[in-house]
Design a protein around this motif. Sequence first.
Motif, PDB file in Angstrom:
ATOM      1  N   THR A  88       0.827  -1.076   0.089  1.00  0.00           N
ATOM      2  CA  THR A  88      -0.006  -0.236   0.097  1.00  0.00           C
ATOM      3  C   THR A  88       0.947   1.260  -0.138  1.00  0.00           C
ATOM      4  O   THR A  88       0.585   2.058  -0.688  1.00  0.00           O
ATOM      5  N   ARG A 116      -3.122  -4.347  -1.869  1.00  0.00           N
ATOM      6  CA  ARG A 116      -3.275  -3.006  -1.436  1.00  0.00           C
ATOM      7  C   ARG A 116      -4.569  -2.856  -0.400  1.00  0.00           C
ATOM      8  O   ARG A 116      -5.740  -3.075  -0.798  1.00  0.00           O
ATOM      9  N   ASP A 147      -6.258  -0.376   0.026  1.00  0.00           N
ATOM     10  CA  ASP A 147      -6.984   0.678  -0.505  1.00  0.00           C
ATOM     11  C   ASP A 147      -7.851   0.017  -1.773  1.00  0.00           C
ATOM     12  O   ASP A 147      -8.519   0.901  -2.327  1.00  0.00           O
ATOM     13  N   SER A 148      -7.478  -1.083  -2.198  1.00  0.00           N
ATOM     14  CA  SER A 148      -8.031  -1.504  -3.100  1.00  0.00           C
ATOM     15  C   SER A 148      -9.457  -2.489  -2.795  1.00  0.00           C
ATOM     16  O   SER A 148      -9.488  -2.665  -1.271  1.00  0.00           O
ATOM     17  N   ARG A 179      -9.179  -4.242   1.061  1.00  0.00           N
ATOM     18  CA  ARG A 179     -10.267  -3.898   2.120  1.00  0.00           C
ATOM     19  C   ARG A 179     -10.967  -5.194   2.550  1.00  0.00           C
ATOM     20  O   ARG A 179     -11.337  -5.177   3.631  1.00  0.00           O
ATOM     21  N   GLN A 206     -18.133   3.883  -3.253  1.00  0.00           N
ATOM     22  CA  GLN A 206     -16.776   4.504  -3.194  1.00  0.00           C
ATOM     23  C   GLN A 206     -16.331   3.945  -4.589  1.00  0.00           C
ATOM     24  O   GLN A 206     -15.944   2.681  -4.897  1.00  0.00           O
TER      25      GLN A 206
END
Length: 326
Positions: A26, A97, A99-100, A104, A138
């Motif tokens: 990340t 990641r 933030d993917s 998540r 999102q």
Amino acid sequence: MDPSDANTLRRMAGLATPMALRVAVTLGLPDRLLDDAATADRLAEELDVSPVALDLLLGHLATLGVVERTSAGYRTTEFGAHLCAGADGGFTNLLLRLDSAAGRAELAFVELAHSIATGQAAYPRRYGRDFWADLAEQPHLRETFDRQMTLRFHEQIPQIVAGFDWSRFTTIVDVGGGPGTLLAAILTAHPRLRGHLVDVTADARRTLRHLDDRAEVTVRSFFDPLPAGADAYLLSDILHNWDDEHAHRILARCAEAARPAGRVLVIEPVGGRAGTDMDLAMLVIHGGRERRVDEFRELAAPHGLVLDTVTDLTGQRCLLEFASAG
């Protein structure tokens, strides 16, 4: 207990390593350190993080062989380069990641006990809404999810296209087909076939635009009525994302649209043939699972669908073909 067994179990249960890898990816550390070594202090300044904490992270990554210490600082190893954004098409990097969508989602595993106790998804317990609602709220999560699906299918699509006789049909509806990568490959291989993709986003229009008038996209949920009268209705990696209640609703729409002579085609990993870790992932994230062949048969029966054939397409996925019982 043998001390080595105890140590092995502790390593298997530890969260430090999987989280260290995810945080490293990340932060972009594997790419940043691939060709230019740097000290923890320099990296911390670039990334605006704690230098002391970052040095602890890099120290653990060094014990894993992901980075190595040099006179100029830390540098990504040949092994660690597999975590870079360009490695294997970026698939591993995208999955890890935080933030993917995938990264998540996997954090919901901390609520696995809830899923085991209730049989329900843990994702809403952690984030306050289900996975699909989170993607809708999102856009960057939706974008990473679609990219993940495209990358995951990239190597398997030729086998899926070649492993089944798609030429039997003249029209096919790809139900929940996302970016349209699979449908585009099928239509490209079979110039006489027409396709219609149904999904809640219109992203597939970009993928299918080169097929002229042979491909159509409808922005609609697969819980709503589907375009009727096609020869085949394709559900690719859809049902395992849902519990039985929602899977019944999806199959009901397919059966409704396919009658009287259309076929329903389900491409998915099949329970007992797929990895057990995926069973738990489907449970925790979606409240679903990798169903066995008999479970698919039972799921389809109330909708007047009879399992006709099961075709092995890849080492991971089968195609189950259902016909109307009437």
